[in-house]
Enzyme design. Structure first.
Site, short mmCIF file in Angstrom:
data_model
loop_
_atom_site.label_atom_id
_atom_site.label_comp_id
_atom_site.label_asym_id
_atom_site.label_seq_id
_atom_site.Cartn_x
_atom_site.Cartn_y
_atom_site.Cartn_z
N ASP A 13 41.62 -30.99 -11.08
CA ASP A 13 40.62 -29.96 -11.39
C ASP A 13 39.39 -30.06 -10.49
O ASP A 13 38.97 -29.08 -9.88
CB ASP A 13 40.13 -30.08 -12.84
CG ASP A 13 41.17 -29.57 -13.84
OD1 ASP A 13 42.03 -28.76 -13.44
OD2 ASP A 13 41.10 -29.98 -15.01
N ARG A 93 28.78 -38.70 -21.24
CA ARG A 93 28.30 -37.44 -20.65
C ARG A 93 26.82 -37.42 -20.33
O ARG A 93 26.42 -36.98 -19.27
CB ARG A 93 28.68 -36.24 -21.53
CG ARG A 93 30.18 -36.01 -21.69
CD ARG A 93 30.92 -36.16 -20.40
NE ARG A 93 32.34 -35.85 -20.55
CZ ARG A 93 33.28 -36.27 -19.73
NH1 ARG A 93 32.97 -37.04 -18.70
NH2 ARG A 93 34.54 -35.94 -19.92
N ASP A 122 32.46 -31.16 -23.96
CA ASP A 122 31.87 -31.77 -22.77
C ASP A 122 31.00 -30.81 -21.97
O ASP A 122 29.97 -31.19 -21.43
CB ASP A 122 32.97 -32.37 -21.89
CG ASP A 122 33.52 -33.66 -22.48
OD1 ASP A 122 32.75 -34.35 -23.17
OD2 ASP A 122 34.70 -33.97 -22.25
N SER A 173 46.27 -34.68 -22.21
CA SER A 173 44.99 -34.63 -21.51
C SER A 173 44.24 -35.90 -21.86
O SER A 173 43.99 -36.20 -23.03
CB SER A 173 44.21 -33.39 -21.95
OG SER A 173 42.86 -33.56 -21.59
N1 ARG Z 1 37.20 -34.92 -28.40
C1 ARG Z 1 36.49 -35.94 -27.70
C2 ARG Z 1 35.08 -35.52 -27.47
O1 ARG Z 1 34.77 -34.37 -27.53
C3 ARG Z 1 37.17 -36.39 -26.44
C4 ARG Z 1 37.46 -35.36 -25.42
C5 ARG Z 1 38.02 -36.01 -24.20
N2 ARG Z 1 38.73 -35.14 -23.32
C6 ARG Z 1 40.05 -35.19 -23.08
N3 ARG Z 1 40.52 -34.41 -22.15
N4 ARG Z 1 40.86 -35.95 -23.71
O2 ARG Z 1 34.24 -36.35 -27.22
#
Ligand code: ARG
Length: 412
Positions: A13, A93, A122, A173
């Site tokens: 990506d 983040r 995110d 993912s």
């Molecule tokens: N759901 C979690 C969060 O919002 C993790 C997201 C991580 N992304 C992924 N592609 N697995 O913090």
């Protein structure tokens, strides 16, 4: 061309984003890779970023800052989202947002970019963080603006002479850093389906874990871990060590349905051995060193703290207020906790603290008891006063009715 700093993971990506931002949006792209641990693309980010047309690739080791200033403060607060998620991705983040803004200033960039989609949390964490730290920066999100299927991304890169062997698309993912690994999508989207073995990478299953337990002693000072088995270590070393040890013993698997900020419920599989062990031990130390009133209010504050982290409000006055409260609660949270790791469980089996509120002389049923048992009679007399008066004035004639509260099934 105007300069832009892109948060670059080295994955498909964001590699596509480098090319797209350069050709379609007319930016000189500075690819910024921040190492928060555990990324499998780490070794190839520089070569990939340059191959994709970045004018510069910068790599920053953010591991120690991540654990010391983000993960450990969240640990001291007891911040676990929806009683399940230790917030690994969510905590990284704001650090990434901060470094994006710092590097944009150093490089004289007018824009920053990230690879988030429009469906997750995110994007919110990045955008809110960046716009709080520097509202003048333009934020570009190529994946959100121009989502390209995987095949098209590969084709797009090939068309521009970038031939990288991307390999098979993984079944999930994945996002990982030192504080935890998250897996979503694929078969995990069926909440009835047990996660297949491949969903886990850091931890063994309880069946495959050794029958022999391992013991670890965690030393805390003011709520922050400072030693493992009596040995002083850096924050990163402690986390790495416990991820490893906990993983071998099958500790740290989490399977839950989570509420995203954007309103979606999603099925998440996490592995976070170190985070789970640290939180378990920290809670046990607080049980020794905080009063019951402190424990009660702090539990509520911990939820609030977890939500503000999850919802992207790290850089906020609300966070500053809560952090001040948490720091105050941790003044006496120092001591050592012994944890047994065995077949998927982390169990506290020993605790000691210099300023412990546990007083054996008061608790004991053996000789040396300093507690005045006769004082209990007067205490109970006062404690039960309201209940007795109320029973006499309002309930006595209808005792069978009152009992229905306790035994509603009796005559159901
Ligand atoms: N759901 C979690 C969060 O919002 C993790 C997201 C991580 N992304 C992924 N592609 N697995 O913090």
């Amino acid at each position: 061309m105007p300069k832009l700093v892109l948060a670059y993971s080295g994955g498909l990506d964001t590699t596509t984003a480098i090319k797209w931002l350069t050709l379609e949006q007319g930016y000189d792209v500075i690819a910024l890779n921040i190492d928060v641990g555990k990324s499998r693309e780490q070794p190839v980010v520089e070569s990939r970023g340059m191959a994709a047309g970045a004018v510069k690739v910068r790599v920053i080791d953010g591991k120690e800052d991540f654990i010391r200033y983000f993960a450990f403060p969240a640990l001291a607060a007891g911040a676990v989202y929806q009683d399940a998620y230790p917030l690994a991705t969510a905590l990284a983040r704001p650090l990434l947002a901060k470094l994006l803004v710092d590097v944009a200033h150093e490089e004289g960039a007018t824009a920053v970019a990230h690879g988030c989609t429009g469906k997750g949390n995110d994007q919110v964490r990045f955008d809110v963080g960046i716009m709080t730290l520097d509202p003048s920066l333009k934020i570009v999100a190529p994946t959100r603006e121009n989502a390209m299927a995987r095949e098209y991304q590969i084709e797009y890169l090939q068309k521009h002479g970038i031939d990288i062997p991307w390999g098979q698309k993984g079944p999930f993912s994945i996002d990982e850093n030192l504080w935890g690994r998250s897996a979503e999508a694929g078969v995990l989207e069926d909440p009835w389906q047990e996660p297949p073995a491949e969903a886990y990478e850091w931890t063994r299953s309880a069946e495959d874990a050794p029958a022999e337990p391992a013991y670890v002693e965690i030393g805390y000072e003011h709520g922050m871990p400072i030693t493992l088995n009596g040995e002083a270590m850096s924050a990163v070393e402690m986390v790495e060590h416990l991820n490893e040890l906990g993983g071998v013993h099958g500790v740290g698997r989490i399977d839950h349905i989570e509420d995203r900020l954007v309103g979606i419920k999603s099925r998440e599989i996490y592995e976070a051995p170190a985070a789970i062990i640290f939180h378990t031990a920290h809670r046990a130390l607080e049980a020794m060193t905080l009063s019951k009133q402190q424990i009660k209010l702090k539990k509520y504050i911990a939820q609030e703290y977890a939500e503000l982290i999850y919802n992207g409000l790290w850089f906020s006055a609300h966070h500053q207020d809560i952090a001040a409260y948490v720091a105050s609660t941790q003044r006496h949270v120092s001591g050592t906790i012994r944890v047994r790791l065995q077949r998927g469980t982390a169990t506290v089996v020993g605790r000691q603290a210099k300023e412990s509120l546990y007083d054996r002389a008061l608790a004991t049923y053996d000789r040396g008891d300093t507690y005045d048992q006769s004082a209990a009679v007067g205490f109970i007399n006062i404690w039960g006063l309201q209940t007795r008066v109320q029973a006499r004035q309002q309930l006595l004639g209808q005792l069978p009715e009152a009992l229905k509260i306790a035994m509603p099934r009796e005559d159901a």
